[in-house]
Motif scaffolding. Structure first.
Motif, PDB file in Angstrom:
ATOM      1  N   VAL A 112      -6.274  -7.526  -5.415  1.00 44.41           N
ATOM      2  CA  VAL A 112      -6.997  -6.129  -4.728  1.00 44.41           C
ATOM      3  C   VAL A 112      -7.199  -6.616  -3.566  1.00 44.41           C
ATOM      4  O   VAL A 112      -8.599  -7.838  -4.138  1.00 44.41           O
ATOM      5  CB  VAL A 112      -7.309  -5.957  -6.067  1.00 44.41           C
ATOM      6  CG1 VAL A 112      -8.613  -4.582  -5.055  1.00 44.41           C
ATOM      7  CG2 VAL A 112      -6.459  -5.162  -6.416  1.00 44.41           C
ATOM      8  N   SER A 113      -7.290  -6.714  -2.237  1.00 43.76           N
ATOM      9  CA  SER A 113      -8.473  -7.390  -0.852  1.00 43.76           C
ATOM     10  C   SER A 113      -8.325  -6.259   0.012  1.00 43.76           C
ATOM     11  O   SER A 113      -7.732  -5.626  -0.147  1.00 43.76           O
ATOM     12  CB  SER A 113      -7.521  -8.824  -0.765  1.00 43.76           C
ATOM     13  OG  SER A 113      -7.279  -8.583   0.703  1.00 43.76           O
ATOM     14  N   GLU A 114      -9.713  -6.215   1.023  1.00 42.77           N
ATOM     15  CA  GLU A 114      -9.769  -5.505   1.745  1.00 42.77           C
ATOM     16  C   GLU A 114     -10.241  -6.095   3.192  1.00 42.77           C
ATOM     17  O   GLU A 114     -11.356  -7.408   2.731  1.00 42.77           O
ATOM     18  CB  GLU A 114     -10.488  -4.208   1.905  1.00 42.77           C
ATOM     19  CG  GLU A 114     -10.834  -3.454   0.837  1.00 42.77           C
ATOM     20  CD  GLU A 114     -11.801  -2.769   0.175  1.00 42.77           C
ATOM     21  OE1 GLU A 114     -12.622  -2.698   0.919  1.00 42.77           O
ATOM     22  OE2 GLU A 114     -11.308  -2.308  -1.147  1.00 42.77           O
TER      23      GLU A 114
ATOM     24  N   VAL B  28      -8.445   0.745  -8.826  1.00 42.87           N
ATOM     25  CA  VAL B  28      -8.259  -0.668  -9.541  1.00 42.87           C
ATOM     26  C   VAL B  28      -9.229  -1.419  -9.972  1.00 42.87           C
ATOM     27  O   VAL B  28      -9.034  -2.481 -10.855  1.00 42.87           O
ATOM     28  CB  VAL B  28      -6.732  -1.272  -8.087  1.00 42.87           C
ATOM     29  CG1 VAL B  28      -5.612  -0.936  -8.134  1.00 42.87           C
ATOM     30  CG2 VAL B  28      -7.743  -1.643  -6.929  1.00 42.87           C
ATOM     31  N   ASP B  29     -10.280  -1.012  -9.034  1.00 43.25           N
ATOM     32  CA  ASP B  29     -11.094  -1.845  -9.225  1.00 43.25           C
ATOM     33  C   ASP B  29     -12.042  -1.423 -10.673  1.00 43.25           C
ATOM     34  O   ASP B  29     -12.900  -2.903 -11.003  1.00 43.25           O
ATOM     35  CB  ASP B  29     -12.274  -1.580  -8.292  1.00 43.25           C
ATOM     36  CG  ASP B  29     -13.102  -0.230  -7.928  1.00 43.25           C
ATOM     37  OD1 ASP B  29     -12.573   0.299  -8.423  1.00 43.25           O
ATOM     38  OD2 ASP B  29     -13.493  -0.511  -7.426  1.00 43.25           O
TER      39      ASP B  29
ATOM     40  N   ILE C 241      -7.439  -9.065  -8.888  1.00 44.22           N
ATOM     41  CA  ILE C 241      -5.961  -8.341  -9.207  1.00 44.22           C
ATOM     42  C   ILE C 241      -6.085  -8.310 -10.211  1.00 44.22           C
ATOM     43  O   ILE C 241      -5.812  -7.756 -11.197  1.00 44.22           O
ATOM     44  CB  ILE C 241      -5.415 -10.406  -9.456  1.00 44.22           C
ATOM     45  CG1 ILE C 241      -5.338 -11.401  -8.769  1.00 44.22           C
ATOM     46  CG2 ILE C 241      -3.985 -10.408  -9.951  1.00 44.22           C
ATOM     47  CD1 ILE C 241      -4.077 -12.505  -8.093  1.00 44.22           C
ATOM     48  N   ILE C 242      -4.704  -7.135  -9.734  1.00 40.48           N
ATOM     49  CA  ILE C 242      -4.594  -6.363 -10.679  1.00 40.48           C
ATOM     50  C   ILE C 242      -2.943  -6.393 -11.397  1.00 40.48           C
ATOM     51  O   ILE C 242      -1.805  -6.984 -10.561  1.00 40.48           O
ATOM     52  CB  ILE C 242      -4.263  -4.922 -10.309  1.00 40.48           C
ATOM     53  CG1 ILE C 242      -4.223  -3.783 -10.817  1.00 40.48           C
ATOM     54  CG2 ILE C 242      -3.286  -4.625  -9.239  1.00 40.48           C
ATOM     55  CD1 ILE C 242      -5.512  -3.087 -11.455  1.00 40.48           C
ATOM     56  N   SER C 243      -2.843  -6.766 -12.722  1.00 44.74           N
ATOM     57  CA  SER C 243      -1.032  -7.247 -13.473  1.00 44.74           C
ATOM     58  C   SER C 243      -0.973  -6.432 -13.982  1.00 44.74           C
ATOM     59  O   SER C 243      -1.732  -4.978 -13.861  1.00 44.74           O
ATOM     60  CB  SER C 243      -1.419  -8.368 -14.222  1.00 44.74           C
ATOM     61  OG  SER C 243      -2.244  -7.769 -15.147  1.00 44.74           O
ATOM     62  N   VAL C 244       0.540  -6.363 -14.298  1.00 41.36           N
ATOM     63  CA  VAL C 244       1.173  -5.722 -14.766  1.00 41.36           C
ATOM     64  C   VAL C 244       0.420  -5.388 -16.464  1.00 41.36           C
ATOM     65  O   VAL C 244       0.511  -4.131 -16.589  1.00 41.36           O
ATOM     66  CB  VAL C 244       2.859  -5.554 -15.235  1.00 41.36           C
ATOM     67  CG1 VAL C 244       3.534  -5.754 -16.023  1.00 41.36           C
ATOM     68  CG2 VAL C 244       3.564  -6.228 -14.135  1.00 41.36           C
TER      69      VAL C 244
ATOM     70  N   SER D  25      -1.454  -6.627  -0.533  1.00 37.25           N
ATOM     71  CA  SER D  25      -2.132  -6.368  -1.283  1.00 37.25           C
ATOM     72  C   SER D  25      -2.934  -4.786  -1.532  1.00 37.25           C
ATOM     73  O   SER D  25      -2.184  -4.227  -1.005  1.00 37.25           O
ATOM     74  CB  SER D  25      -3.802  -7.020  -0.678  1.00 37.25           C
ATOM     75  OG  SER D  25      -3.391  -6.654   0.573  1.00 37.25           O
ATOM     76  N   ILE D  26      -3.694  -4.025  -2.215  1.00 38.58           N
ATOM     77  CA  ILE D  26      -4.240  -2.818  -2.630  1.00 38.58           C
ATOM     78  C   ILE D  26      -5.576  -3.367  -2.555  1.00 38.58           C
ATOM     79  O   ILE D  26      -6.282  -4.100  -2.776  1.00 38.58           O
ATOM     80  CB  ILE D  26      -3.740  -2.801  -3.610  1.00 38.58           C
ATOM     81  CG1 ILE D  26      -3.752  -1.206  -4.030  1.00 38.58           C
ATOM     82  CG2 ILE D  26      -4.266  -3.755  -4.793  1.00 38.58           C
ATOM     83  CD1 ILE D  26      -2.560  -0.030  -4.865  1.00 38.58           C
TER      84      ILE D  26
END
Ligand SMILES: Nc1ncnc2c1ncn2[C@@H]1O[C@H](COP(=O)(O)OP(=O)(O)O)[C@@H](O)[C@H]1O
Ligand SMILES: [Mg+2]
Lengths: 115, 341
Positions: free
Chosen positions: B81-83, B109-110, B90-93, B57-58
């Protein structure tokens, strides 16, 4: 000696798992090195360790231990308690040092053998 | 700082008949019992049994560029995308392609992730997942536990692979049953086949050992001899820890066949320059942090070798390490004429 007896002998406190388990301790392994614990062939092990981490519980599960005792009253994390409950491993906290805990266990075994 | 909270759309109870109708498998063709078997599988199997437990995750404030690197290096097309286990999006291609197009690569990313998410719960039956793959176009769903923590990710491939394995086992059982009925001789050896895979994440020490614990439990359920199960679990544990502490991440695989269990640990590098040295008892490159966790005494590989009936290690620096341990489930016959006097 069951886990309930161990709690009494080591002046400890049950932190997780079933304290009424009928399983009997066959051997005490006092060690902080998990690779060493995994190496033992003994059955029905009681793991006595200062390693207050999830890994101590997971290792105990792998070798089919009767329970885990953390000596020197090392603080236990919430995740450790959760892992112990999830895996059904009785977890005991004891204020004694490793040496004192070993001596107490040894004496208790002798007393038991004498009847 | 904005406190993102994704809109999480959640599943409702589903109708399994509908799913069966949509599955390409012609249940009727397999005979009377088979649709029951499939229904039973769809209920018995839970999302947590087939999901990948990684989860890469990022954090929200990472840049699209960092996300791109992780996607590329891991050959994946979407990244949660998580903490602290909480899922934000979610970040996708696709988002990355848009980012490249518009010059957003240094944005966080957010700003560009999808935050309206469809998720599954770990305890849901697999029929839910199938339904979702049917109803949505997404290739994968994040999996949350009952505390809403991100615990895995599930793709259509994960589901299909697991179902196919289990189905082949069930079908063989059915075939055998039918064969028995017409009094044919039983096949000489039952090649029961079971395979499960666990992702092992670099430096994830809360997760490390979980696969080995599950392996121990599975072996107990499958009634594998206690002392053999213990040896298998010991090897699995040491190898899992090695992937976790020495490698960039990898997988632990267990295959159970009729007469053997194989544990394979394979990672994505950095590889071992001197295998002979690494396998020696007491040699280690572990640091104090690893030792504070009760490992790093240089006994892992030798322990695994000691407990296994077969041990093999391959490695290529910069590429991978693969360790295979196999265990006989049946007692070996003493070699003919080999008895000592
Ligand atoms: N999967 C792996 N990837 C890279 N290096 C590894 C891997 N597994 C083991 N090693 C190397 O081999 C050494 C010995 O491993 P092991 O016997 O398990 O002992 P320890 O893990 O306690 O160091 C490790 O210190 C490490 O340098
Ligand atoms: Mg090791």
């Amino acid at each position: 000696m069951t886990i309930a007896d161990v709690v009494k002998v080591l002046n400890g406190k049950l932190m997780a798992g079933d304290g009424t388990s009928p399983r009997v301790v066959g051997a005490v392994v006092a060690n902080d090195l998990m690779s060493d614990v995994l190496l033992t062939d003994a059955d029905d092990v009681l793991l006595l360790t200062s390693l207050a981490s999830d890994q101590a519980i997971r290792t105990a599960h792998i070798v089919g231990a009767v329970g885990v005792v953390i000596h020197n009253a090392k603080p236990l994390s919430e995740t450790m308690i959760k892992v112990a409950n999830d895996l059904g491993i009785p977890l005991v906290s004891s204020p004694l040092s490793k040496y004192d805990a070993c001596v107490k266990m040894h004496d208790a075994f002798l007393a038991e053998a004498r009847g | 700082m904005s406190d993102y909270s994704p809109t999480i759309l959640q599943g409702q109870q589903t109708n399994d008949d509908e799913i069966l109708a949509k599955t390409p498998l012609d249940a009727k063709a397999l005979g009377g019992d088979s649709s029951v078997v499939i229904m039973e599988l769809l209920q018995r199997f839970k999302v947590r049994d087939v999901m990948k437990r990684q989860v890469l995750s990022i954090p929200r404030k990472a840049t699209l560029r960092e996300a791109q690197r992780i996607l590329r290096e891991n050959h994946i097309s979407g990244l949660p995308v998580s903490e602290d286990g909480r899922l934000y999006g979610i970040i996708s291609v696709n988002d990355i392609i848009n980012g490249l197009d518009h010059g957003w690569m240094d944005d966080t990313v957010d700003m560009h992730m999808a935050s309206s998410l469809v998720v599954l719960e770990a305890g849901m039956p697999i029929s839910f997942a199938l339904r979702y793959f049917n109803n949505y176009t997404y290739g994968r769903f994040p999996v949350l536990d009952s505390n809403r923590q991100l615990v895995g990710i599930i793709s259509q491939r994960d589901v299909m692979r697991a179902l196919l394995y289990e189905l082949s086992v069930e079908i063989r059982k059915l075939e055998r049953k039918t064969a028995d009925k017409v009094a044919q001789p039983a096949p000489p050896s039952e090649t029961h086949f079971f395979r499960r895979e666990w992702a092992v994440v670099h430096n994830d020490l809360t997760g490390a050992g979980r696969a080995a614990n599950e392996i121990k439990q599975l072996l107990r359920e499958k009634k594998v001899d206690r002392s053999v199960a213990r040896r298998i679990a010991v090897a699995a544990y040491e190898l899992e820890i090695n992937i976790c502490i020495h490698s960039h991440g990898g997988v632990l695989v267990m295959v159970i066949s009729d007469n053997a269990v194989t544990i394979t640990a394979k990672d994505r590098g950095p590889g071992i320059p001197d295998i002979e040295w690494a396998c020696r008892d007491g040699t280690s490159t572990a640091n104090d942090w690893i030792r504070s966790l009760g490992f790093g005494a240089g006994m892992g590989l030798s322990n695994s070798k000691r407990v296994a009936d077969f041990f093999e290690i391959e490695s290529e620096v910069g590429k991978f390490t693969k360790v295979t341990c196999a265990f006989n489930l049946k007692k070996l016959e003493a070699p003919a004429g080999g008895t000592a006097s």
